[in-house]
Design a protein around this motif. Structure first.
Motif, mmCIF file in Angstrom:
data_model
loop_
_atom_site.group_PDB
_atom_site.id
_atom_site.type_symbol
_atom_site.label_atom_id
_atom_site.label_comp_id
_atom_site.label_asym_id
_atom_site.label_seq_id
_atom_site.Cartn_x
_atom_site.Cartn_y
_atom_site.Cartn_z
ATOM 1 N N VAL A 1 5.919 10.736 -5.967
ATOM 2 C CA VAL A 1 6.419 9.397 -5.661
ATOM 3 C C VAL A 1 5.828 8.969 -4.321
ATOM 4 N N THR A 2 5.084 7.865 -4.312
ATOM 5 C CA THR A 2 4.360 7.448 -3.111
ATOM 6 C C THR A 2 4.697 6.008 -2.736
ATOM 7 N N PHE A 3 5.041 5.832 -1.466
ATOM 8 C CA PHE A 3 5.401 4.529 -0.897
ATOM 9 C C PHE A 3 4.329 4.156 0.131
ATOM 10 N N TYR A 4 3.825 2.936 0.078
ATOM 11 C CA TYR A 4 2.764 2.561 1.028
ATOM 12 C C TYR A 4 2.742 1.049 1.226
ATOM 13 N N ASP A 5 2.462 0.631 2.430
ATOM 14 C CA ASP A 5 2.202 -0.771 2.740
ATOM 15 C C ASP A 5 1.275 -0.858 3.941
ATOM 16 N N ALA A 6 0.244 -1.666 3.825
ATOM 17 C CA ALA A 6 -0.706 -1.913 4.912
ATOM 18 C C ALA A 6 -0.278 -3.152 5.697
ATOM 19 N N PRO A 7 -0.803 -3.351 6.905
ATOM 20 C CA PRO A 7 -0.493 -4.581 7.655
ATOM 21 C C PRO A 7 -0.867 -5.815 6.840
ATOM 22 N N VAL A 8 -0.077 -6.861 6.970
ATOM 23 C CA VAL A 8 -0.350 -8.074 6.198
ATOM 24 C C VAL A 8 -1.488 -8.865 6.845
ATOM 25 N N SER A 9 -2.115 -9.708 6.051
ATOM 26 C CA SER A 9 -3.205 -10.549 6.552
ATOM 27 C C SER A 9 -2.689 -11.505 7.614
ATOM 28 N N ASP A 10 -3.589 -11.953 8.471
ATOM 29 C CA ASP A 10 -3.195 -12.816 9.592
ATOM 30 C C ASP A 10 -2.474 -14.078 9.124
ATOM 31 N N VAL A 11 -2.923 -14.653 8.004
ATOM 32 C CA VAL A 11 -2.338 -15.910 7.555
ATOM 33 C C VAL A 11 -0.894 -15.725 7.112
ATOM 34 N N LEU A 12 -0.526 -14.507 6.678
ATOM 35 C CA LEU A 12 0.834 -14.243 6.218
ATOM 36 C C LEU A 12 1.714 -13.580 7.276
ATOM 37 N N ARG A 13 1.137 -13.233 8.412
ATOM 38 C CA ARG A 13 1.892 -12.511 9.444
ATOM 39 C C ARG A 13 3.140 -13.266 9.915
ATOM 40 N N PRO A 14 3.102 -14.599 10.086
ATOM 41 C CA PRO A 14 4.327 -15.301 10.508
ATOM 42 C C PRO A 14 5.455 -15.211 9.483
ATOM 43 N N LEU A 15 5.114 -15.008 8.210
ATOM 44 C CA LEU A 15 6.117 -14.963 7.148
ATOM 45 C C LEU A 15 6.587 -13.544 6.863
ATOM 46 N N LEU A 16 5.655 -12.597 6.782
ATOM 47 C CA LEU A 16 5.983 -11.235 6.361
ATOM 48 C C LEU A 16 6.069 -10.232 7.511
ATOM 49 N N HIS A 17 5.487 -10.550 8.647
ATOM 50 C CA HIS A 17 5.693 -9.842 9.923
ATOM 51 C C HIS A 17 5.066 -8.457 10.015
ATOM 52 N N ASN A 18 4.906 -7.742 8.931
ATOM 53 C CA ASN A 18 4.464 -6.355 9.053
ATOM 54 C C ASN A 18 3.071 -6.226 9.649
ATOM 55 N N ALA A 19 2.966 -5.470 10.731
ATOM 56 C CA ALA A 19 1.683 -5.272 11.414
ATOM 57 C C ALA A 19 1.264 -3.807 11.435
ATOM 58 N N GLU A 20 1.999 -2.940 10.746
ATOM 59 C CA GLU A 20 1.738 -1.503 10.808
ATOM 60 C C GLU A 20 1.462 -0.904 9.435
ATOM 61 N N ALA A 21 0.596 0.110 9.435
ATOM 62 C CA ALA A 21 0.306 0.869 8.219
ATOM 63 C C ALA A 21 1.344 1.981 8.062
ATOM 64 N N PHE A 22 1.698 2.265 6.821
ATOM 65 C CA PHE A 22 2.684 3.311 6.562
ATOM 66 C C PHE A 22 2.506 3.852 5.153
ATOM 67 N N ALA A 23 2.621 5.169 5.016
ATOM 68 C CA ALA A 23 2.634 5.801 3.695
ATOM 69 C C ALA A 23 3.514 7.034 3.749
ATOM 70 N N PHE A 24 4.188 7.299 2.630
ATOM 71 C CA PHE A 24 5.127 8.413 2.546
ATOM 72 C C PHE A 24 5.178 8.864 1.098
ATOM 73 N N SER A 25 5.035 10.152 0.871
ATOM 74 C CA SER A 25 5.043 10.686 -0.498
ATOM 75 C C SER A 25 5.990 11.865 -0.605
ATOM 76 N N VAL A 26 6.624 11.990 -1.758
ATOM 77 C CA VAL A 26 7.441 13.165 -2.046
ATOM 78 C C VAL A 26 7.067 13.704 -3.416
ATOM 79 N N VAL A 27 7.123 15.016 -3.555
ATOM 80 C CA VAL A 27 7.030 15.665 -4.857
ATOM 81 C C VAL A 27 8.439 16.113 -5.217
ATOM 82 N N ILE A 28 8.939 15.634 -6.354
ATOM 83 C CA ILE A 28 10.294 15.995 -6.782
ATOM 84 C C ILE A 28 10.243 16.738 -8.108
ATOM 85 N N TYR A 29 11.227 17.622 -8.296
ATOM 86 C CA TYR A 29 11.374 18.398 -9.522
ATOM 87 C C TYR A 29 12.773 18.178 -10.072
ATOM 88 N N PRO A 30 12.967 18.423 -11.371
ATOM 89 C CA PRO A 30 14.343 18.428 -11.903
ATOM 90 C C PRO A 30 15.188 19.429 -11.118
#
Length: 275
Positions: free
Chosen positions: A166-195
């Motif tokens: 399971v992998t979660f990721y988001d890159a910084p948003v484009s300059d034109v969308l920065r006032p609306l979406l705000h995110n300026a940082e890269a982030f990724a996080f993954s987990v391996v899960i089992y039953p």
């Protein structure tokens, strides 16, 4: 009717961000208010062939890097895992590029940028690079992306009895969308899960859907300003509340530190407990 409880074991974690490049480094930041002097320039996942890596956008490299870390830490072959990838925002730089190009006089899109713009591009790079033939879903849910994806993954894991990446990721948003979406940082996080019944080492979690009008995301215990800002602005970084739950020492007696609740929809939430 009482909601069914879901269970899984978290076998490993991978992580990458501007000031951390492993799960250990992220855990250190969660405990500290200090930051490294230099920001990371961007991941270079070795599992992607060099020619393809040079053309891969940041969102792809983020997802693949943390995914590779998690599978290597779990000592599991990637092709043995079903996958769920999620980004709350997608690749806004490529979306911006395509919109500008199509609105211009010359409408020829770069074929490489076009195929990298689809929402399942990171899952595609991962499965091709690792020769994974199992199912790979791609999810988007804006600010509820994390909770929706955890539900999706835990249902699959338990109902099909299969380990999951399971992998979660988001890159910084484009300059034109920065006032609306705000995110300026890269982030990724993954987990391996089992039953939960699997004969593997891991942190056992339970999850349950509950009715909850106006549910909100829990506050972090971390006092690191970078971490708290990341948590607020990057949709995929909402997983940091679960990261804090996972890093708790196994002997913790504070029951409130072993549980959390995330908003799932307008009228529901999903609660997690560390068993």
């Amino acid at each position: 009717m009482q909601a069914k409880e879901l269970r899984c074991k978290v076998a490993s974690v991978g992580a990458w961000g501007s000031y951390f490049d492993t799960w250990d480094a992220l855990q250190a930041l969660l405990h500290s208010t200090d930051l490294p002097e230099d920001k990371n320039k961007g991941p270079k996942p070795s599992v992607i062939p060099a020619n393809e890596r040079r053309r891969a956008p940041l969102s792809v490299r983020l997802a693949v890097e943390s995914s590779w870390q998690a599978t290597q830490s779990a000592n599991v072959a990637p092709e043995d895992l079903t996958c769920v990838f999620v980004s709350g925002l997608g690749d806004t730089d490529l979306t911006d590029y395509m919109c500008k190009t199509l609105a211009s006089e010359h409408k020829e899109l770069s074929p490489t940028k076009f195929h990298n713009s689809v929402h399942n591009a990171p899952a595609g790079y991962w499965t091709i690079s690792t020769n994974t033939m199992t199912a790979a879903n791609s999810v988007a849910g804006y600010e509820e992306s994390v909770s929706l994806t955890l539900l999706e993954a835990m249902v699959q894991c338990e109902s099909e009895g299969t380990p999951m990446l399971v992998t979660f990721y988001d890159a910084p948003v484009s300059d034109v969308l920065r006032p609306l979406l705000h995110n300026a940082e890269a982030f990724a996080f993954s987990v391996v899960i089992y039953p939960s019944t699997a004969d593997v080492e891991g942190i056992e979690l339970s999850a349950k859907i509950e009715k909850a009008n106006g549910a909100s995301w829990p506050a972090l215990t971390s006092e690191n300003s970078y971490i708290t800002s990341l948590y607020q602005s990057n949709p995929s970084a909402k997983i940091l509340c679960l990261a804090e739950l996972l890093k708790q020492e196994s002997g913790t007696t504070d029951e409130s530190a072993k549980a959390l609740s995330m908003p799932l929809s307008k009228g529901t939430s999903i609660s997690f407990s560390r068993l």
